[in-house]
Every structure is written in structure tokens, then in C-alpha cells.
Scaffold this motif. Sequence first.
Motif, PDB file in Angstrom:
ATOM      1  N   LEU A  87     -50.763   5.500  -9.615  1.00 55.81           N
ATOM      2  CA  LEU A  87     -50.367   4.748 -11.137  1.00 55.81           C
ATOM      3  C   LEU A  87     -49.054   5.509 -11.346  1.00 55.81           C
ATOM      4  O   LEU A  87     -48.118   4.775 -11.646  1.00 55.81           O
ATOM      5  N   TYR A  88     -48.648   6.782 -10.708  1.00 51.53           N
ATOM      6  CA  TYR A  88     -47.358   7.081 -11.072  1.00 51.53           C
ATOM      7  C   TYR A  88     -47.156   8.293 -10.109  1.00 51.53           C
ATOM      8  O   TYR A  88     -48.004   8.966  -9.793  1.00 51.53           O
ATOM      9  N   LYS A  89     -46.215   8.599  -9.916  1.00 52.19           N
ATOM     10  CA  LYS A  89     -45.600  10.067  -8.820  1.00 52.19           C
ATOM     11  C   LYS A  89     -44.504  10.638  -9.775  1.00 52.19           C
ATOM     12  O   LYS A  89     -43.641  10.010 -10.505  1.00 52.19           O
ATOM     13  N   ASP A  90     -44.545  11.823  -9.745  1.00 47.49           N
ATOM     14  CA  ASP A  90     -43.413  12.825 -10.502  1.00 47.49           C
ATOM     15  C   ASP A  90     -43.376  13.964  -9.548  1.00 47.49           C
ATOM     16  O   ASP A  90     -43.893  14.078  -8.350  1.00 47.49           O
ATOM     17  N   ASP A  91     -42.553  14.896  -9.991  1.00 42.34           N
ATOM     18  CA  ASP A  91     -42.293  16.009  -9.014  1.00 42.34           C
ATOM     19  C   ASP A  91     -43.350  17.042  -8.934  1.00 42.34           C
ATOM     20  O   ASP A  91     -43.369  17.831  -8.189  1.00 42.34           O
ATOM     21  N   ARG A  92     -44.733  16.828  -9.455  1.00 45.36           N
ATOM     22  CA  ARG A  92     -45.688  17.522  -9.340  1.00 45.36           C
ATOM     23  C   ARG A  92     -46.733  17.095  -8.467  1.00 45.36           C
ATOM     24  O   ARG A  92     -47.509  17.674  -7.908  1.00 45.36           O
ATOM     25  N   GLY A  93     -46.630  15.668  -8.257  1.00 46.23           N
ATOM     26  CA  GLY A  93     -47.670  14.886  -7.375  1.00 46.23           C
ATOM     27  C   GLY A  93     -47.898  13.648  -7.775  1.00 46.23           C
ATOM     28  O   GLY A  93     -46.800  13.066  -8.279  1.00 46.23           O
ATOM     29  N   TYR A  94     -49.284  13.052  -7.205  1.00 44.67           N
ATOM     30  CA  TYR A  94     -49.345  11.508  -7.623  1.00 44.67           C
ATOM     31  C   TYR A  94     -50.481  11.572  -8.387  1.00 44.67           C
ATOM     32  O   TYR A  94     -51.698  12.158  -8.370  1.00 44.67           O
ATOM     33  N   PHE A  95     -50.495  10.635  -9.216  1.00 49.39           N
ATOM     34  CA  PHE A  95     -51.805  10.334 -10.126  1.00 49.39           C
ATOM     35  C   PHE A  95     -52.527   9.027  -9.496  1.00 49.39           C
ATOM     36  O   PHE A  95     -51.900   8.053  -9.449  1.00 49.39           O
ATOM     37  N   VAL A  96     -53.661   9.466  -9.144  1.00 55.83           N
ATOM     38  CA  VAL A  96     -54.326   8.321  -8.333  1.00 55.83           C
ATOM     39  C   VAL A  96     -55.683   8.006  -9.109  1.00 55.83           C
ATOM     40  O   VAL A  96     -56.244   8.749  -9.770  1.00 55.83           O
ATOM     41  N   LYS A  97     -55.922   6.435  -9.113  1.00 53.14           N
ATOM     42  CA  LYS A  97     -56.988   5.924  -9.986  1.00 53.14           C
ATOM     43  C   LYS A  97     -57.933   5.302  -8.911  1.00 53.14           C
ATOM     44  O   LYS A  97     -57.348   4.492  -8.072  1.00 53.14           O
ATOM     45  N   ALA A  98     -59.320   5.155  -8.919  1.00 57.55           N
ATOM     46  CA  ALA A  98     -60.221   4.612  -8.097  1.00 57.55           C
ATOM     47  C   ALA A  98     -60.604   3.430  -8.939  1.00 57.55           C
ATOM     48  O   ALA A  98     -61.334   3.687 -10.275  1.00 57.55           O
ATOM     49  N   ILE A  99     -60.720   2.271  -8.770  1.00 58.26           N
ATOM     50  CA  ILE A  99     -61.016   1.016  -9.576  1.00 58.26           C
ATOM     51  C   ILE A  99     -62.135   0.421  -9.019  1.00 58.26           C
ATOM     52  O   ILE A  99     -62.100   0.146  -7.716  1.00 58.26           O
ATOM     53  N   SER A 100     -63.299   0.263  -9.732  1.00 57.47           N
ATOM     54  CA  SER A 100     -64.613   0.056  -9.411  1.00 57.47           C
ATOM     55  C   SER A 100     -64.671  -1.489  -9.242  1.00 57.47           C
ATOM     56  O   SER A 100     -64.432  -2.053 -10.599  1.00 57.47           O
ATOM     57  N   GLN A 101     -65.052  -2.250  -8.185  1.00 58.60           N
ATOM     58  CA  GLN A 101     -64.882  -3.576  -8.374  1.00 58.60           C
ATOM     59  C   GLN A 101     -66.077  -4.302  -9.012  1.00 58.60           C
ATOM     60  O   GLN A 101     -66.225  -5.246  -9.723  1.00 58.60           O
ATOM     61  N   LYS A 102     -67.318  -3.444  -8.821  1.00 53.95           N
ATOM     62  CA  LYS A 102     -68.636  -3.868  -9.561  1.00 53.95           C
ATOM     63  C   LYS A 102     -68.305  -3.755 -10.981  1.00 53.95           C
ATOM     64  O   LYS A 102     -68.924  -4.648 -11.807  1.00 53.95           O
ATOM     65  N   ALA A 103     -67.756  -2.732 -11.737  1.00 54.19           N
ATOM     66  CA  ALA A 103     -67.558  -2.496 -12.927  1.00 54.19           C
ATOM     67  C   ALA A 103     -66.448  -3.784 -13.429  1.00 54.19           C
ATOM     68  O   ALA A 103     -66.775  -3.948 -14.568  1.00 54.19           O
ATOM     69  N   ILE A 104     -65.676  -4.000 -12.721  1.00 54.50           N
ATOM     70  CA  ILE A 104     -64.765  -5.167 -13.235  1.00 54.50           C
ATOM     71  C   ILE A 104     -65.603  -6.548 -13.377  1.00 54.50           C
ATOM     72  O   ILE A 104     -65.523  -7.408 -14.370  1.00 54.50           O
ATOM     73  N   LYS A 105     -66.432  -6.679 -12.269  1.00 54.86           N
ATOM     74  CA  LYS A 105     -67.232  -7.754 -12.486  1.00 54.86           C
ATOM     75  C   LYS A 105     -68.276  -7.809 -13.552  1.00 54.86           C
ATOM     76  O   LYS A 105     -68.766  -8.886 -13.987  1.00 54.86           O
ATOM     77  N   ASN A 106     -68.452  -6.542 -14.007  1.00 62.37           N
ATOM     78  CA  ASN A 106     -69.503  -6.432 -15.198  1.00 62.37           C
ATOM     79  C   ASN A 106     -69.068  -6.375 -16.361  1.00 62.37           C
ATOM     80  O   ASN A 106     -69.628  -6.353 -17.349  1.00 62.37           O
ATOM     81  N   GLY A 107     -67.347  -6.845 -16.497  1.00 68.38           N
ATOM     82  CA  GLY A 107     -66.969  -6.923 -17.726  1.00 68.38           C
ATOM     83  C   GLY A 107     -65.827  -5.644 -18.224  1.00 68.38           C
ATOM     84  O   GLY A 107     -65.381  -5.692 -19.425  1.00 68.38           O
ATOM     85  N   SER A 108     -66.049  -4.702 -17.534  1.00 63.59           N
ATOM     86  CA  SER A 108     -65.151  -3.736 -17.805  1.00 63.59           C
ATOM     87  C   SER A 108     -63.691  -3.977 -17.725  1.00 63.59           C
ATOM     88  O   SER A 108     -63.025  -4.755 -16.797  1.00 63.59           O
ATOM     89  N   MET A 109     -62.966  -3.480 -18.875  1.00 61.57           N
ATOM     90  CA  MET A 109     -61.452  -3.852 -18.943  1.00 61.57           C
ATOM     91  C   MET A 109     -60.594  -3.397 -17.704  1.00 61.57           C
ATOM     92  O   MET A 109     -59.720  -3.725 -17.231  1.00 61.57           O
ATOM     93  N   THR A 110     -60.746  -1.924 -17.403  1.00 58.43           N
ATOM     94  CA  THR A 110     -60.097  -1.431 -16.408  1.00 58.43           C
ATOM     95  C   THR A 110     -60.670  -1.135 -15.171  1.00 58.43           C
ATOM     96  O   THR A 110     -60.131  -0.842 -14.172  1.00 58.43           O
TER      97      THR A 110
END
Length: 134
Positions: A87-110
Motif C-alpha cells: 500500500l505504501y513505503k516510507d523510511d520505516r518500511g512497507y505497509f503490506v495488505k493481503a486481499i482475499s479473493q473469496k471475500a471480494i466475491k462474497n461482497g466485501s468492499m476491500t
Amino acid sequence: MKYVANLFTYLGSVMVSFGCVAIQRPERWIMILILWIVCISFGLFAFLFANGYFVKYFHHVFTSVQAIALAKKAYGTGNNDYKWKILYKDDRGYFVKAISQKAIKNGSMTGTAISCFVKEDGTVVNNVDNPFSN
């Protein structure tokens, strides 16, 4: 495992092409040998870099690929359901996100399954912990 297959495919094709040159021009065998060594070194370096081994020994995350590899190693792939993104990188490190494909198919917004922060030193902190604490 796919990195290993890609590495050997790459090295095999390079070595075959160099071998064809060596057969056609036997007087250049030393040059071909040096090129083989360079290609093997490059392939090994790429494999180690992409799989996070440099983080283990040098204690520094160099790329987003390494950050994602560390997050996958810490939290898994959800039976190949998660797509990991930076999602972003700054001088401290990386913000990482796992997106569930099943959750999206079930109507999750994110579709967020896991969010974590991969610090520059290679430590992975999940979304419950404070990622900016020491």
C-alpha cells in the motif's frame, strides 16, 4: 518453488545458447566458461534476492518483492486466496495488505484479510500491534 523453476529454466536456456557457440567456435571455450559462471552467479543472486534470503543475512529489506515474501512467509497465502499488495513505503518500511479473493466475491468492499507492516530490518508486525513501536 516457482522461483526455482524459473531460475533453472533461465540458466538452462542461457547455457544451451552458450554451448552452441562453444561447439561452433571451440577456441572460445574460456570466454564461454566465464559467461557460464557469470550467468549462474546472476541467476543465484536473483533467486536469493527475490526469496528474502538477503534479509536474513543482511537484515535489510531492499525491495517491495522482499517485503511481500516476508509477509507471505509470516502469514501464508490463505490456500492461494490472498493477493499481496504494497500500500505504501516510507523510511520505516512497507505497509503490506493481503486481499482475499473469496471475500471480494462474497461482497466485501476491500477484501482485506491481513494487513501488516514489514520494517526495514525484516520484522513483520501485524495490524493488531503498533507497527511503529520499537
